[in-house]
Design an enzyme around this catalytic site. Structure first.
Site, PDB file in Angstrom:
ATOM      1  N   ILE A   1      62.477 101.208 -67.092  1.00 28.16           N
ATOM      2  CA  ILE A   1      61.540 100.646 -67.815  1.00 28.16           C
ATOM      3  C   ILE A   1      61.035 101.661 -69.082  1.00 28.16           C
ATOM      4  O   ILE A   1      60.815 102.591 -69.057  1.00 28.16           O
ATOM      5  CB  ILE A   1      60.228 100.281 -67.087  1.00 28.16           C
ATOM      6  CG1 ILE A   1      60.257  99.757 -65.933  1.00 28.16           C
ATOM      7  CG2 ILE A   1      58.983  99.823 -67.713  1.00 28.16           C
ATOM      8  CD1 ILE A   1      60.729  98.033 -65.938  1.00 28.16           C
TER       9      ILE A   1
ATOM     10  N   ARG B   1      69.729  95.762 -81.661  1.00 33.30           N
ATOM     11  CA  ARG B   1      70.366  97.036 -82.457  1.00 33.30           C
ATOM     12  C   ARG B   1      69.863  98.246 -81.764  1.00 33.30           C
ATOM     13  O   ARG B   1      70.903  99.241 -81.725  1.00 33.30           O
ATOM     14  CB  ARG B   1      69.863  96.639 -83.767  1.00 33.30           C
ATOM     15  CG  ARG B   1      70.953  95.995 -84.653  1.00 33.30           C
ATOM     16  CD  ARG B   1      70.739  95.986 -86.123  1.00 33.30           C
ATOM     17  NE  ARG B   1      69.353  96.007 -86.346  1.00 33.30           N
ATOM     18  CZ  ARG B   1      68.695  97.044 -87.052  1.00 33.30           C
ATOM     19  NH1 ARG B   1      69.391  98.150 -87.310  1.00 33.30           N
ATOM     20  NH2 ARG B   1      67.314  96.898 -87.278  1.00 33.30           N
TER      21      ARG B   1
ATOM     22  N   HIS C   1      61.059 100.751 -53.335  1.00 34.67           N
ATOM     23  CA  HIS C   1      62.190 101.648 -53.267  1.00 34.67           C
ATOM     24  C   HIS C   1      62.843 101.711 -51.760  1.00 34.67           C
ATOM     25  O   HIS C   1      61.895 102.024 -50.735  1.00 34.67           O
ATOM     26  CB  HIS C   1      61.795 102.933 -53.837  1.00 34.67           C
ATOM     27  CG  HIS C   1      63.157 104.127 -53.844  1.00 34.67           C
ATOM     28  ND1 HIS C   1      63.991 104.107 -54.806  1.00 34.67           N
ATOM     29  CD2 HIS C   1      63.584 104.854 -52.902  1.00 34.67           C
ATOM     30  CE1 HIS C   1      65.034 105.234 -54.649  1.00 34.67           C
ATOM     31  NE2 HIS C   1      64.626 105.476 -53.307  1.00 34.67           N
TER      32      HIS C   1
ATOM     33  N   GLY D   1      67.303  89.282 -55.466  1.00 35.90           N
ATOM     34  CA  GLY D   1      65.913  88.925 -55.720  1.00 35.90           C
ATOM     35  C   GLY D   1      65.354  88.500 -54.134  1.00 35.90           C
ATOM     36  O   GLY D   1      64.523  87.697 -54.140  1.00 35.90           O
TER      37      GLY D   1
ATOM     38  N   ASP E   1      60.656 107.328 -59.703  1.00 29.44           N
ATOM     39  CA  ASP E   1      60.238 107.213 -58.371  1.00 29.44           C
ATOM     40  C   ASP E   1      59.141 108.398 -57.774  1.00 29.44           C
ATOM     41  O   ASP E   1      59.057 108.800 -56.936  1.00 29.44           O
ATOM     42  CB  ASP E   1      61.441 107.419 -57.196  1.00 29.44           C
ATOM     43  CG  ASP E   1      62.456 106.330 -57.295  1.00 29.44           C
ATOM     44  OD1 ASP E   1      62.042 105.176 -57.756  1.00 29.44           O
ATOM     45  OD2 ASP E   1      63.638 106.719 -57.366  1.00 29.44           O
TER      46      ASP E   1
ATOM     47  N   LEU F   1      67.337  97.345 -61.737  1.00 32.50           N
ATOM     48  CA  LEU F   1      67.865  98.619 -61.733  1.00 32.50           C
ATOM     49  C   LEU F   1      68.169  99.256 -63.314  1.00 32.50           C
ATOM     50  O   LEU F   1      69.365  99.995 -63.503  1.00 32.50           O
ATOM     51  CB  LEU F   1      69.451  98.281 -61.001  1.00 32.50           C
ATOM     52  CG  LEU F   1      69.176  97.938 -59.617  1.00 32.50           C
ATOM     53  CD1 LEU F   1      70.715  97.721 -58.968  1.00 32.50           C
ATOM     54  CD2 LEU F   1      68.349  98.845 -58.664  1.00 32.50           C
TER      55      LEU F   1
END
Ligand code: GAR
Length: 199
Positions: A97, A67, A113, A16, A154, A94
């Site tokens: 999304i 689930r 990146h 972080g 990316d 990592l």
């Protein structure tokens, strides 16, 4: 500059250090933004410790708690909506999304990146793997890129880039250190630019 503070969520998976750089820059430069949420796929990591220390809400959210993947994506969307998040900053997150979240936040999700995209990006290219590939390629320049997140890894529109030299005796580790320092300047600068441009 727009005076109303944007509500930021920072997504992290590790140390972080970029999250910390953003947090400190917001305070030091009095940027019109507030980090209201740190979301991580890991319950314990440097980023989550930092969030707890500075009383930023920390939320552990991982596919493994649900689930189905759709339920996970819905929970992420709900968490963002409940907190009225304006901008999502990925800082060493990592995981992919979910598409449903990307669709709900077009050009509102930003990633950093550790290479000069479009080079050395894409699926599986993260962390030390990027620096190993840069050194193996013989490139004499590397750097970092801040870009919007879309459905392709990316590939979203680039917001800002900075470069650093690759030195002849670099190892992936020494290059990573130089790039990370570059990231700590770049990410706050990119946030500042975004805040200037946001309606
Ligand atoms: C940073 O170098 C960031 O660019 C990279 O992970 C590191 C996280 O460091 N992200 C990626 O590789 C994403 N594809 P941090 O946790 O100290 O900010």
């Amino acid at each position: 500059m727009n005076d109303k503070k944007k509500r930021l969520a920072v997504f992290c998976s590790g140390t972080g250090s970029n999250f910390k750089a953003l947090f400190h820059a917001i305070i030091e430069r009095a940027l019109p933004a507030e980090i209201v949420l740190c979301l991580s796929n890991r319950s314990q990591c440097g980023a989550m410790d930092f969030a707890r220390e500075y009383e930023i809400e920390s939320l552990h959210l991982s596919e493994t708690q649900f689930r189905t993947y759709d339920e996970f994506a819905s929970a992420m969307l709900q968490a963002l909506r409940e907190r009225r998040i304006d901008l999502i900053m990925l800082a060493g997150y990592l995981r992919k999304i979910p598409d449903a979240v990307i669709a709900a936040y077009p050009e509102k999700i930003v990633n950093i990146h550790p290479s000069l995209l479009p080079q050395f990006g894409g699926h599986g290219m993260y962390g030390m793997r990027v620096h190993e590939a840069v050194i193996a390629s013989g490139e004499t320049r590397s750097g970092a890129t801040v870009h919007f997140v879309n459905e392709e890894y990316d590939k979203g529109r680039i917001i800002k880039q900075n470069h650093v030299p690759v030195l002849p005796d670099d190892t992936p580790e020494t290059l990573a250190e130089r790039v990370l320092l570059c990231e700590h300047r770049l990410y706050p600068a990119a946030l500042e630019k975004l805040l200037d441009e946001q309606p």
